[in-house]
Enzyme design. Sequence first.
Site, PDB file in Angstrom:
ATOM      1  N   LYS A  83       0.869  -1.187   0.000  1.00 22.00           N
ATOM      2  CA  LYS A  83       0.000   0.000   0.000  1.00 22.00           C
ATOM      3  C   LYS A  83       0.899   1.228   0.000  1.00 22.00           C
ATOM      4  O   LYS A  83       1.886   1.273   0.734  1.00 22.00           O
ATOM      5  CB  LYS A  83      -0.896  -0.030   1.247  1.00 22.00           C
ATOM      6  CG  LYS A  83      -1.893   1.129   1.275  1.00 22.00           C
ATOM      7  CD  LYS A  83      -2.958   0.945   2.364  1.00 22.00           C
ATOM      8  CE  LYS A  83      -2.504   1.468   3.703  1.00 22.00           C
ATOM      9  NZ  LYS A  83      -3.621   1.661   4.655  1.00 22.00           N
ATOM     10  N   ASP A 122     -15.413  17.103  18.196  1.00 22.49           N
ATOM     11  CA  ASP A 122     -14.542  17.489  17.075  1.00 22.49           C
ATOM     12  C   ASP A 122     -14.224  18.969  17.241  1.00 22.49           C
ATOM     13  O   ASP A 122     -15.069  19.759  17.678  1.00 22.49           O
ATOM     14  CB  ASP A 122     -15.234  17.235  15.727  1.00 22.49           C
ATOM     15  CG  ASP A 122     -14.241  17.197  14.562  1.00 22.49           C
ATOM     16  OD1 ASP A 122     -14.001  16.103  14.024  1.00 22.49           O
ATOM     17  OD2 ASP A 122     -13.696  18.270  14.201  1.00 22.49           O
TER      18      ASP A 122
HETATM   19  N1  LIG Z   1      -3.297   4.007  13.299  1.00 24.77           N
HETATM   20  C1  LIG Z   1      -3.835   3.704  12.150  1.00 24.77           C
HETATM   21  O1  LIG Z   1      -3.848   2.569  11.714  1.00 24.77           O
HETATM   22  C2  LIG Z   1      -4.436   4.809  11.351  1.00 24.77           C
HETATM   23  C3  LIG Z   1      -5.021   4.534  10.107  1.00 24.77           C
HETATM   24  C4  LIG Z   1      -5.639   5.578   9.413  1.00 24.77           C
HETATM   25  C5  LIG Z   1      -5.654   6.854   9.958  1.00 24.77           C
HETATM   26  N2  LIG Z   1      -5.051   7.072  11.154  1.00 24.77           N
HETATM   27  C6  LIG Z   1      -5.036   8.379  11.762  1.00 24.77           C
HETATM   28  O2  LIG Z   1      -6.344   8.669  12.238  1.00 24.77           O
HETATM   29  C7  LIG Z   1      -6.503  10.064  12.285  1.00 24.77           C
HETATM   30  C8  LIG Z   1      -7.822  10.465  11.646  1.00 24.77           C
HETATM   31  O3  LIG Z   1      -7.822  10.139  10.260  1.00 24.77           O
HETATM   32  P1  LIG Z   1      -9.114  10.403   9.370  1.00 24.77           P
HETATM   33  O4  LIG Z   1      -8.877   9.744   8.062  1.00 24.77           O
HETATM   34  O5  LIG Z   1     -10.324  10.081  10.149  1.00 24.77           O
HETATM   35  O6  LIG Z   1      -9.021  11.986   9.185  1.00 24.77           O
HETATM   36  P2  LIG Z   1     -10.208  12.997   8.821  1.00 24.77           P
HETATM   37  O7  LIG Z   1      -9.571  14.207   8.240  1.00 24.77           O
HETATM   38  O8  LIG Z   1     -11.276  12.312   8.042  1.00 24.77           O
HETATM   39  O9  LIG Z   1     -10.831  13.369  10.242  1.00 24.77           O
HETATM   40  C9  LIG Z   1     -10.127  14.027  11.249  1.00 24.77           C
HETATM   41  C10 LIG Z   1     -11.132  14.811  12.104  1.00 24.77           C
HETATM   42  O10 LIG Z   1     -10.445  15.276  13.255  1.00 24.77           O
HETATM   43  C11 LIG Z   1     -10.877  16.600  13.512  1.00 24.77           C
HETATM   44  N3  LIG Z   1      -9.872  17.237  14.353  1.00 24.77           N
HETATM   45  C12 LIG Z   1      -8.743  17.909  14.012  1.00 24.77           C
HETATM   46  N4  LIG Z   1      -8.078  18.292  15.135  1.00 24.77           N
HETATM   47  C13 LIG Z   1      -8.805  17.825  16.179  1.00 24.77           C
HETATM   48  C14 LIG Z   1      -8.675  17.888  17.578  1.00 24.77           C
HETATM   49  N5  LIG Z   1      -7.630  18.491  18.141  1.00 24.77           N
HETATM   50  N6  LIG Z   1      -9.633  17.324  18.341  1.00 24.77           N
HETATM   51  C15 LIG Z   1     -10.703  16.698  17.792  1.00 24.77           C
HETATM   52  N7  LIG Z   1     -10.891  16.618  16.475  1.00 24.77           N
HETATM   53  C16 LIG Z   1      -9.961  17.164  15.690  1.00 24.77           C
HETATM   54  C17 LIG Z   1     -11.080  17.215  12.145  1.00 24.77           C
HETATM   55  O11 LIG Z   1     -11.926  18.351  12.216  1.00 24.77           O
HETATM   56  C18 LIG Z   1     -11.722  16.030  11.394  1.00 24.77           C
HETATM   57  O12 LIG Z   1     -13.128  16.042  11.526  1.00 24.77           O
HETATM   58  C19 LIG Z   1      -5.278  10.648  11.609  1.00 24.77           C
HETATM   59  O13 LIG Z   1      -4.338  11.028  12.586  1.00 24.77           O
HETATM   60  C20 LIG Z   1      -4.733   9.494  10.804  1.00 24.77           C
HETATM   61  O14 LIG Z   1      -3.344   9.602  10.551  1.00 24.77           O
HETATM   62  C21 LIG Z   1      -4.460   6.089  11.849  1.00 24.77           C
END
Ligand SMILES: NC(=O)c1ccc[n+]([C@@H]2O[C@H](COP(=O)([O-])OP(=O)(O)OC[C@H]3O[C@@H](n4cnc5c(N)ncnc54)[C@H](O)[C@@H]3O)[C@@H](O)[C@H]2O)c1
Length: 326
Positions: free
Chosen positions: A73, A166
């Site tokens: 990926k 959020d």
């Molecule tokens: N560990 C894993 O396997 C894995 C896999 C995919 C994504 N992630 C991580 O998960 C996180 C979310 O990814 P996503 O695809 O849902 O992103 P996304 O952009 O769809 O959603 C993120 C949300 O968080 C909100 N946000 C920003 N700062 C914030 C804060 N301080 N408090 C609360 N909300 C806040 C934003 O407004 C948004 O609604 C990212 O950090 C991403 O890297 C981790």
Amino acid sequence: MSSLGEVLYLPRQDIEKLNIPMKDVIRAVEKAFREKAEQRTEAPPKPGIHPRKDAFIHAMPAYIPKMRSAGVKWVSGFPENPKRGLPYISGLLILNNPETGLPICIMDCTWITAKRTGAATAIAAKHLARQDSKILGILGCGVQGRSNLEALIIMCKNLEKVKAYDINEENLQKYVKEMTAKHELKIIPVDLPRKAVENCDVVVTAGPILEHPQPIIETSWFKEGSLACPLDFDSYWKPEAMHSMDKFCTDDHDQLEYYKKLGYFSNIPDAYADLGEIVSGKKPGRENPKERIMCMNLGLAIEDMATAILIYEKAKKSGAGTSLSL
Ligand SMILES: NC(=O)c1ccc[n+]([C@@H]2O[C@H](COP(=O)([O-])OP(=O)(O)OC[C@H]3O[C@@H](n4cnc5c(N)ncnc54)[C@H](O)[C@@H]3O)[C@@H](O)[C@H]2O)c1
């Protein structure tokens, strides 16, 4: 020279139309973790490049012989993208024929990344949350906030209520409306992070991963007997809150150590176990209803390949996608 055969191209819409249920993704990902525990998988820690601040593009290869799934990926996370109307996470996944090495499928990886991450949280909850968990806290109501809820509803049968926070009010209201329509649960918006942690049995943080985190979740907010699942590394939880856990778990020891060498995680506890060890019973999961447990999943390529082969097989059966010549 004649063509080396065909490769199936699956864009995002074609994958979504396959309607693969979350429970199938959970089953496949759990099987991959059992294979990993027996050292029958190959998945080196993911290397990455970082073209912009707090942005990444990671290469995530894995091979799971029992599932006949081999591939890579190539996934990016760009925090400025939502302002451009683009998703934070995007990318492609290539599946290869494990006999010949030839590519057999190129697919969008957005759906996979959303679903398999939710599935890994649900697997953590199966072994590390209390069976009677009723209240879920979600901080970060984006893609992961949605898929983690979907997966946890399947695993935590007694869930009654979600407290959602959020930083962006519009995203929060949209989440509450959509999730209320989709699931038979009370989804309650809260105006402070603390309110989405206090009194919750399971807490998922899914905000951005920051190079220089300024975490705010304190030890006292997190109640006895609960499970914390940070998807955003150490961006949300204060070091002392993480150190106060009775058990600190992760999805893969090697990957956690690799990230530490890159300069991440300057102050987190030593991992008690990884998910493979827990799923396979090599190490006990939750041992009593009082334990406070954190499972910090960093995301593993075996989760992607376990899900990608499900997609490929279903797409082949149903004739989805477009064939391209190699
Ligand atoms: N560990 C894993 O396997 C894995 C896999 C995919 C994504 N992630 C991580 O998960 C996180 C979310 O990814 P996503 O695809 O849902 O992103 P996304 O952009 O769809 O959603 C993120 C949300 O968080 C909100 N946000 C920003 N700062 C914030 C804060 N301080 N408090 C609360 N909300 C806040 C934003 O407004 C948004 O609604 C990212 O950090 C991403 O890297 C981790």
